[in-house]
Design a protein around this motif. Structure first.
Motif, short mmCIF file in Angstrom:
data_model
loop_
_atom_site.label_atom_id
_atom_site.label_comp_id
_atom_site.label_asym_id
_atom_site.label_seq_id
_atom_site.Cartn_x
_atom_site.Cartn_y
_atom_site.Cartn_z
N ASP A 178 0.84 -1.20 0.00
CA ASP A 178 0.00 0.00 0.00
C ASP A 178 0.87 1.25 0.00
O ASP A 178 0.64 2.19 -0.77
CB ASP A 178 -0.93 -0.02 1.22
CG ASP A 178 -1.89 1.13 1.23
OD1 ASP A 178 -1.52 2.23 1.70
OD2 ASP A 178 -3.04 0.96 0.78
N LEU A 179 1.90 1.27 0.84
CA LEU A 179 2.80 2.42 0.90
C LEU A 179 3.51 2.60 -0.44
O LEU A 179 3.63 3.73 -0.94
CB LEU A 179 3.83 2.21 2.02
CG LEU A 179 4.90 3.29 2.16
CD1 LEU A 179 4.29 4.63 2.56
CD2 LEU A 179 5.95 2.84 3.17
N ARG A 180 3.97 1.52 -1.03
CA ARG A 180 4.67 1.62 -2.30
C ARG A 180 3.77 2.11 -3.43
O ARG A 180 4.20 2.88 -4.28
CB ARG A 180 5.26 0.25 -2.68
CG ARG A 180 6.46 -0.13 -1.83
CD ARG A 180 6.94 -1.52 -2.14
NE ARG A 180 8.18 -1.83 -1.42
CZ ARG A 180 8.76 -3.01 -1.45
NH1 ARG A 180 8.22 -4.01 -2.16
NH2 ARG A 180 9.87 -3.21 -0.78
N VAL A 181 2.52 1.69 -3.44
CA VAL A 181 1.60 2.06 -4.52
C VAL A 181 1.01 3.46 -4.30
O VAL A 181 0.93 4.26 -5.23
CB VAL A 181 0.47 1.02 -4.65
CG1 VAL A 181 -0.62 1.49 -5.59
CG2 VAL A 181 1.04 -0.31 -5.13
N HIS A 182 0.60 3.76 -3.08
CA HIS A 182 -0.16 4.98 -2.81
C HIS A 182 0.63 6.06 -2.08
O HIS A 182 0.13 7.17 -1.92
CB HIS A 182 -1.41 4.66 -2.00
CG HIS A 182 -2.31 3.69 -2.69
ND1 HIS A 182 -3.03 4.00 -3.82
CD2 HIS A 182 -2.58 2.38 -2.42
CE1 HIS A 182 -3.72 2.94 -4.21
NE2 HIS A 182 -3.46 1.95 -3.39
N GLY A 183 1.82 5.75 -1.60
CA GLY A 183 2.56 6.71 -0.80
C GLY A 183 2.06 6.72 0.63
O GLY A 183 1.12 6.02 0.97
N PRO A 184 2.67 7.54 1.46
CA PRO A 184 2.30 7.58 2.88
C PRO A 184 0.85 8.03 3.08
O PRO A 184 0.36 8.93 2.39
CB PRO A 184 3.25 8.61 3.47
CG PRO A 184 4.37 8.73 2.49
CD PRO A 184 3.79 8.42 1.15
N SER A 185 0.20 7.38 4.02
CA SER A 185 -1.16 7.71 4.42
C SER A 185 -1.32 7.27 5.87
O SER A 185 -0.45 6.58 6.40
CB SER A 185 -2.17 6.99 3.53
OG SER A 185 -2.22 5.61 3.87
N PRO A 186 -2.42 7.61 6.51
CA PRO A 186 -2.63 7.13 7.87
C PRO A 186 -2.68 5.60 7.95
O PRO A 186 -2.55 5.03 9.02
CB PRO A 186 -3.98 7.74 8.26
CG PRO A 186 -4.10 8.96 7.42
CD PRO A 186 -3.45 8.58 6.10
N ARG A 187 -2.85 4.94 6.83
CA ARG A 187 -2.93 3.48 6.77
C ARG A 187 -1.55 2.82 6.69
O ARG A 187 -1.37 1.70 7.16
CB ARG A 187 -3.75 3.10 5.53
CG ARG A 187 -4.05 1.67 5.45
CD ARG A 187 -5.12 1.38 4.40
NE ARG A 187 -5.59 0.05 4.66
CZ ARG A 187 -4.86 -1.03 4.39
NH1 ARG A 187 -3.71 -0.92 3.81
NH2 ARG A 187 -5.33 -2.22 4.70
N ALA A 188 -0.58 3.50 6.09
CA ALA A 188 0.76 2.95 5.88
C ALA A 188 1.70 4.13 5.72
O ALA A 188 1.59 4.88 4.76
CB ALA A 188 0.78 2.07 4.64
N PHE A 189 2.63 4.27 6.66
CA PHE A 189 3.47 5.47 6.65
C PHE A 189 4.89 5.14 7.09
O PHE A 189 5.22 3.97 7.30
CB PHE A 189 2.85 6.56 7.54
CG PHE A 189 2.51 6.13 8.93
CD1 PHE A 189 3.41 6.27 9.98
CD2 PHE A 189 1.27 5.57 9.22
CE1 PHE A 189 3.10 5.87 11.26
CE2 PHE A 189 0.93 5.17 10.51
CZ PHE A 189 1.86 5.32 11.53
N THR A 190 5.72 6.17 7.20
CA THR A 190 7.12 6.02 7.61
C THR A 190 7.40 6.98 8.75
O THR A 190 6.54 7.79 9.12
CB THR A 190 8.07 6.35 6.44
OG1 THR A 190 7.94 7.74 6.13
CG2 THR A 190 7.76 5.50 5.21
N PHE A 191 8.59 6.93 9.30
CA PHE A 191 8.96 7.90 10.33
C PHE A 191 8.87 9.32 9.78
O PHE A 191 8.43 10.23 10.46
CB PHE A 191 10.39 7.65 10.84
CG PHE A 191 10.50 6.55 11.84
CD1 PHE A 191 9.79 6.58 13.03
CD2 PHE A 191 11.34 5.48 11.61
CE1 PHE A 191 9.91 5.57 13.97
CE2 PHE A 191 11.47 4.46 12.54
CZ PHE A 191 10.75 4.50 13.72
N ALA A 192 9.30 9.51 8.55
CA ALA A 192 9.33 10.85 7.95
C ALA A 192 7.93 11.36 7.60
O ALA A 192 7.76 12.56 7.41
CB ALA A 192 10.21 10.85 6.71
#
Length: 183
Positions: free
Chosen positions: A132-146
């Motif tokens: 999800d992060l790879r396809v859609h970028g950061p979101s409240p569903r899948a994110f990174t420290f940054a």
């Protein structure tokens, strides 16, 4: 802290592509660090759980994302606890030396997401969050420290938006029931 302060925990998955087979002598320094770093994680403030392979002390034998990809899946009480362990402990030495053992990633290799307290994410769930992060970028569903989101932001978002269903290119596997114990 009140019980409601930990109604959610932070799950994390990171994947790393090996430069050499795990039994190659060039991997020995990394292998030697595994037990001490895992013991430090197990004893770190805010640590909740980490995936281990049945009958093993870690998850390096599990290869759900490919034969040359190792996975690390864990749960922490807070983002700060995970950050402190990752960047303010002996784990930092492993990160400093990672280019000796692992290929540089061109895609996201770390994903964070909030889970209900007591939930142990499966490998399939974790790989889906990474996809999800790879396809859609950061979101409240899948994110990174940054690109972090709070548990409240994630809860609000997840109530409003159904989960995305990105295609998974990696095989998935479920950990054995005994994998729920940190050893």
């Amino acid at each position: 802290m009140t019980a409601s302060a930990h109604a959610t925990h932070l799950a994390q998955l990171n994947v790393a592509t090996l430069l050499h087979p795990f039994d190659d002598p060039r991997m020995a320094p990394f292998v030697e660090m595994l037990d001490p770093v895992n013991a430090a994680a197990d004893g770190a403030p805010g640590f909740v759980w980490r995936l281990v392979e049945e009958g093993a002390a870690d998850a390096t034998g599990l290869r759900p994302a490919g034969e040359d990809v190792v996975v690390n899946l864990s749960v922490w009480q807070t983002q700060e606890a995970l950050w402190d362990f990752s960047y303010r402990s002996g784990h930092l030495e492993v990160m400093r030396r990672r280019r000796e053992w692992f290929a540089r990633h061109v895609q996201a290799h770390l994903v964070l997401w909030w889970v209900p307290a007591g939930h142990r994410p499966t490998i399939a769930e974790a790989l889906e969050r990474l996809a999800d992060l790879r396809v859609h970028g950061p979101s409240p569903r899948a994110f990174t420290f940054a690109s972090a989101y709070t548990a409240a932001e994630a809860a609000q978002h997840l109530r409003a938006v159904p989960p995305a269903q990105p295609e998974l290119s990696a095989r998935t596997a479920e950990p054995a029931p005994s994998a729920d114990t940190a050893a």
